[in-house]
Motif scaffolding. Sequence first.
Motif, PDB file in Angstrom:
ATOM      1  N   GLU A  61       0.828  -1.200   0.000  1.00 53.77           N
ATOM      2  CA  GLU A  61       0.000   0.000   0.000  1.00 53.77           C
ATOM      3  C   GLU A  61       0.868   1.257   0.000  1.00 53.77           C
ATOM      4  OE1 GLU A  61      -3.530   0.404  -0.297  1.00 53.77           O
ATOM      5  OE2 GLU A  61      -3.052  -1.597  -1.042  1.00 53.77           O
ATOM      6  N   LYS A  62       1.978   1.231   0.755  1.00 55.32           N
ATOM      7  CA  LYS A  62       2.908   2.367   0.747  1.00 55.32           C
ATOM      8  C   LYS A  62       3.529   2.529  -0.634  1.00 55.32           C
ATOM      9  CE  LYS A  62       4.319   2.630   5.573  1.00 55.32           C
ATOM     10  NZ  LYS A  62       5.432   2.485   6.523  1.00 55.32           N
ATOM     11  N   GLU A  63       3.908   1.405  -1.261  1.00 58.99           N
ATOM     12  CA  GLU A  63       4.475   1.464  -2.612  1.00 58.99           C
ATOM     13  C   GLU A  63       3.470   2.059  -3.590  1.00 58.99           C
ATOM     14  OE1 GLU A  63       5.630  -2.463  -3.804  1.00 58.99           O
ATOM     15  OE2 GLU A  63       7.211  -2.607  -2.301  1.00 58.99           O
ATOM     16  N   ARG A  64       2.229   1.608  -3.506  1.00 58.88           N
ATOM     17  CA  ARG A  64       1.188   2.121  -4.405  1.00 58.88           C
ATOM     18  C   ARG A  64       0.997   3.614  -4.215  1.00 58.88           C
ATOM     19  NH1 ARG A  64      -4.264  -0.847  -3.953  1.00 58.88           N
ATOM     20  NH2 ARG A  64      -4.794   0.825  -5.354  1.00 58.88           N
ATOM     21  N   LYS A  65       0.967   4.046  -2.956  1.00 55.97           N
ATOM     22  CA  LYS A  65       0.798   5.468  -2.673  1.00 55.97           C
ATOM     23  C   LYS A  65       1.966   6.260  -3.275  1.00 55.97           C
ATOM     24  CE  LYS A  65      -0.218   8.619   1.099  1.00 55.97           C
ATOM     25  NZ  LYS A  65      -0.321   8.800   2.543  1.00 55.97           N
ATOM     26  N   TYR A  66       3.179   5.720  -3.125  1.00 53.33           N
ATOM     27  CA  TYR A  66       4.369   6.365  -3.690  1.00 53.33           C
ATOM     28  C   TYR A  66       4.281   6.411  -5.214  1.00 53.33           C
ATOM     29  CZ  TYR A  66       9.237   7.209  -4.953  1.00 53.33           C
ATOM     30  OH  TYR A  66      10.378   7.713  -5.506  1.00 53.33           O
ATOM     31  N   GLU A  67       3.927   5.270  -5.831  1.00 52.78           N
ATOM     32  CA  GLU A  67       3.848   5.188  -7.296  1.00 52.78           C
ATOM     33  C   GLU A  67       2.804   6.143  -7.857  1.00 52.78           C
ATOM     34  OE1 GLU A  67       2.979   1.057  -7.861  1.00 52.78           O
ATOM     35  OE2 GLU A  67       5.057   0.443  -7.466  1.00 52.78           O
ATOM     36  N   ASN A  68       1.718   6.359  -7.125  1.00 50.01           N
ATOM     37  CA  ASN A  68       0.620   7.195  -7.615  1.00 50.01           C
ATOM     38  C   ASN A  68       0.751   8.668  -7.235  1.00 50.01           C
ATOM     39  OD1 ASN A  68      -0.702   5.000  -8.824  1.00 50.01           O
ATOM     40  ND2 ASN A  68      -1.653   4.438  -6.889  1.00 50.01           N
ATOM     41  N   GLU A  69       1.750   9.003  -6.432  1.00 46.16           N
ATOM     42  CA  GLU A  69       1.932  10.390  -5.995  1.00 46.16           C
ATOM     43  C   GLU A  69       2.381  11.246  -7.182  1.00 46.16           C
ATOM     44  OE1 GLU A  69       1.574  13.616  -4.348  1.00 46.16           O
ATOM     45  OE2 GLU A  69       1.256  11.952  -2.946  1.00 46.16           O
ATOM     46  N   ALA A  70       1.686  12.340  -7.399  1.00 44.83           N
ATOM     47  CA  ALA A  70       1.996  13.222  -8.530  1.00 44.83           C
ATOM     48  C   ALA A  70       2.875  14.406  -8.124  1.00 44.83           C
ATOM     49  CB  ALA A  70       0.701  13.731  -9.156  1.00 44.83           C
ATOM     50  N   ASP A  71       2.779  14.846  -6.885  1.00 44.09           N
ATOM     51  CA  ASP A  71       3.539  16.007  -6.433  1.00 44.09           C
ATOM     52  C   ASP A  71       4.993  15.607  -6.185  1.00 44.09           C
ATOM     53  OD1 ASP A  71       3.992  18.671  -5.390  1.00 44.09           O
ATOM     54  OD2 ASP A  71       4.023  17.734  -3.399  1.00 44.09           O
ATOM     55  N   PRO A  72       5.947  16.200  -6.908  1.00 47.00           N
ATOM     56  CA  PRO A  72       7.355  15.794  -6.758  1.00 47.00           C
ATOM     57  C   PRO A  72       7.900  16.034  -5.349  1.00 47.00           C
ATOM     58  CG  PRO A  72       7.177  17.704  -8.216  1.00 47.00           C
ATOM     59  CD  PRO A  72       5.786  17.240  -7.922  1.00 47.00           C
ATOM     60  N   TYR A  73       7.497  17.117  -4.703  1.00 50.38           N
ATOM     61  CA  TYR A  73       7.970  17.414  -3.352  1.00 50.38           C
ATOM     62  C   TYR A  73       7.533  16.311  -2.381  1.00 50.38           C
ATOM     63  CZ  TYR A  73       9.159  20.261   0.734  1.00 50.38           C
ATOM     64  OH  TYR A  73       9.712  20.734   1.896  1.00 50.38           O
ATOM     65  N   THR A  74       6.264  15.956  -2.446  1.00 53.54           N
ATOM     66  CA  THR A  74       5.721  14.902  -1.582  1.00 53.54           C
ATOM     67  C   THR A  74       6.356  13.560  -1.895  1.00 53.54           C
ATOM     68  OG1 THR A  74       3.622  16.099  -1.463  1.00 53.54           O
ATOM     69  CG2 THR A  74       3.590  13.777  -0.810  1.00 53.54           C
ATOM     70  N   LYS A  75       6.581  13.297  -3.176  1.00 53.51           N
ATOM     71  CA  LYS A  75       7.181  12.023  -3.567  1.00 53.51           C
ATOM     72  C   LYS A  75       8.608  11.903  -3.017  1.00 53.51           C
ATOM     73  CE  LYS A  75       7.088   8.769  -7.315  1.00 53.51           C
ATOM     74  NZ  LYS A  75       6.510   8.466  -8.603  1.00 53.51           N
ATOM     75  N   ILE A  76       9.351  12.986  -3.038  1.00 51.41           N
ATOM     76  CA  ILE A  76      10.704  12.980  -2.458  1.00 51.41           C
ATOM     77  C   ILE A  76      10.618  12.726  -0.957  1.00 51.41           C
ATOM     78  CG2 ILE A  76      12.751  14.381  -1.969  1.00 51.41           C
ATOM     79  CD1 ILE A  76      12.288  15.735  -4.727  1.00 51.41           C
ATOM     80  N   LEU A  77       9.693  13.393  -0.283  1.00 49.34           N
ATOM     81  CA  LEU A  77       9.511  13.155   1.159  1.00 49.34           C
ATOM     82  C   LEU A  77       9.189  11.688   1.448  1.00 49.34           C
ATOM     83  CD1 LEU A  77       7.433  16.255   2.367  1.00 49.34           C
ATOM     84  CD2 LEU A  77       9.786  15.665   2.980  1.00 49.34           C
TER      85      LEU A  77
END
Length: 162
Positions: free
Chosen positions: A82-98
Amino acid sequence: MSIEAHKCNVRGCKGFIVFDNADFDYNNPPTVNGMYEFDDPSCTECGKEYKVVPYHAVIAIDEREDIEFVESACITEYERREKERKYENEADPYTKILMFLEQRRYSYTVQAVVRGYLDKQKGVYISHSMKDCVTNLEVEIKALLDEGNEFFEKSVGSELNG
């Protein structure tokens, strides 16, 4: 509450069949179409439907009405996915880096990762862990660089402009 997770049996699917078995009445299981069935969960990713039958076996019934048992999975596997999916689907680059930094348990800030990327571009030495960030987050870092000065003025400052 007792949550169970089983791996989806669809080829290439990384999803899980997840259900709560705490309230199952084994003395009087419900019957659906002449078959004991506690629940009918679906895969978290592909949506394939499954049947939960007594003894906590999760099965798939194909078009010929054949039964196939589904591989059991640990709830931590499900949570990790579920964490991987959330990461894969994250569109905001700042949030994805976090999210990447949290996943790898790095204590860097997003600003430090952007600085590390720019330092690497200049040929300055960066640590192994920073190199891991820069290598895996290059797309996100470039997206932040393309967003314009607002990000830099707030977070990294004038050193990026030099």
